[in-house]
Scaffold this active site. Structure first.
Site, mmCIF file in Angstrom:
data_model
loop_
_atom_site.group_PDB
_atom_site.id
_atom_site.type_symbol
_atom_site.label_atom_id
_atom_site.label_comp_id
_atom_site.label_asym_id
_atom_site.label_seq_id
_atom_site.Cartn_x
_atom_site.Cartn_y
_atom_site.Cartn_z
ATOM 1 N N ALA A 8 0.857 -1.181 0.000
ATOM 2 C CA ALA A 8 0.000 0.000 0.000
ATOM 3 C C ALA A 8 0.894 1.233 0.000
ATOM 4 O O ALA A 8 1.837 1.324 0.781
ATOM 5 C CB ALA A 8 -0.902 0.013 1.229
ATOM 6 N N CYS A 9 0.581 2.162 -0.909
ATOM 7 C CA CYS A 9 1.401 3.374 -0.996
ATOM 8 C C CYS A 9 0.519 4.561 -1.335
ATOM 9 O O CYS A 9 -0.695 4.429 -1.422
ATOM 10 C CB CYS A 9 2.496 3.178 -2.031
ATOM 11 S SG CYS A 9 1.832 2.856 -3.660
ATOM 12 N N ALA A 10 1.142 5.688 -1.565
ATOM 13 C CA ALA A 10 0.385 6.906 -1.829
ATOM 14 C C ALA A 10 -0.396 6.798 -3.137
ATOM 15 O O ALA A 10 -1.609 6.948 -3.154
ATOM 16 C CB ALA A 10 1.319 8.110 -1.844
ATOM 17 N N LEU A 40 -3.404 3.658 -0.893
ATOM 18 C CA LEU A 40 -3.814 3.460 0.497
ATOM 19 C C LEU A 40 -5.329 3.256 0.618
ATOM 20 O O LEU A 40 -5.787 2.341 1.289
ATOM 21 C CB LEU A 40 -3.374 4.674 1.313
ATOM 22 C CG LEU A 40 -3.078 4.446 2.776
ATOM 23 C CD1 LEU A 40 -2.051 3.351 2.981
ATOM 24 C CD2 LEU A 40 -2.593 5.726 3.413
#
Length: 103
Positions: A8-10, A40
């Site tokens: 999960a990332c920006a 996210l």
């Protein structure tokens, strides 16, 4: 049995490169892994509705660790990818992290 690793990332841009590196490392080790990255917002919804074996947060969203642990720690291990491994796109180290969390 295939294990599922969700990153999960920006936004998912740089993390998609890390997914490729992780897939290469998993293949070299003979591991049966399904690895993918989501933003996210998508990740939280996905993990609530689909089977996931481990959630790894990108360092840029590490501030969400507590929230994800509160939501999922009873069922899914959650950790932050170390900044150095993320920055170096060290797929092997990140796969190793995931393997340790799934034990």
């Amino acid at each position: 049995m295939t294990k599922t690793i969700m990153l999960a990332c920006a936004a998912g841009m740089s993390t998609s490169l890390l997914v490729t590196k992780m897939e290469q490392a998993a293949t070299e080790k003979g591991l049966d892994l399904s690895i993918f990255a989501l933003s996210l917002a998508e990740a939280e919804d996905y993990a609530q509705n689909n089977p996931v074996d481990v959630i790894l947060l990108g360092p840029q969203v590490a501030y969400n660790l507590k929230r994800f642990q509160e939501l999922f720690s009873d069922t899914i291990p959650v950790a932050v990818i170390p900044m150095v491994d993320y920055g170096m796109m060290n797929g092997a180290k990140v796969v190793e992290l995931a393997e340790n969390l799934m034990r």
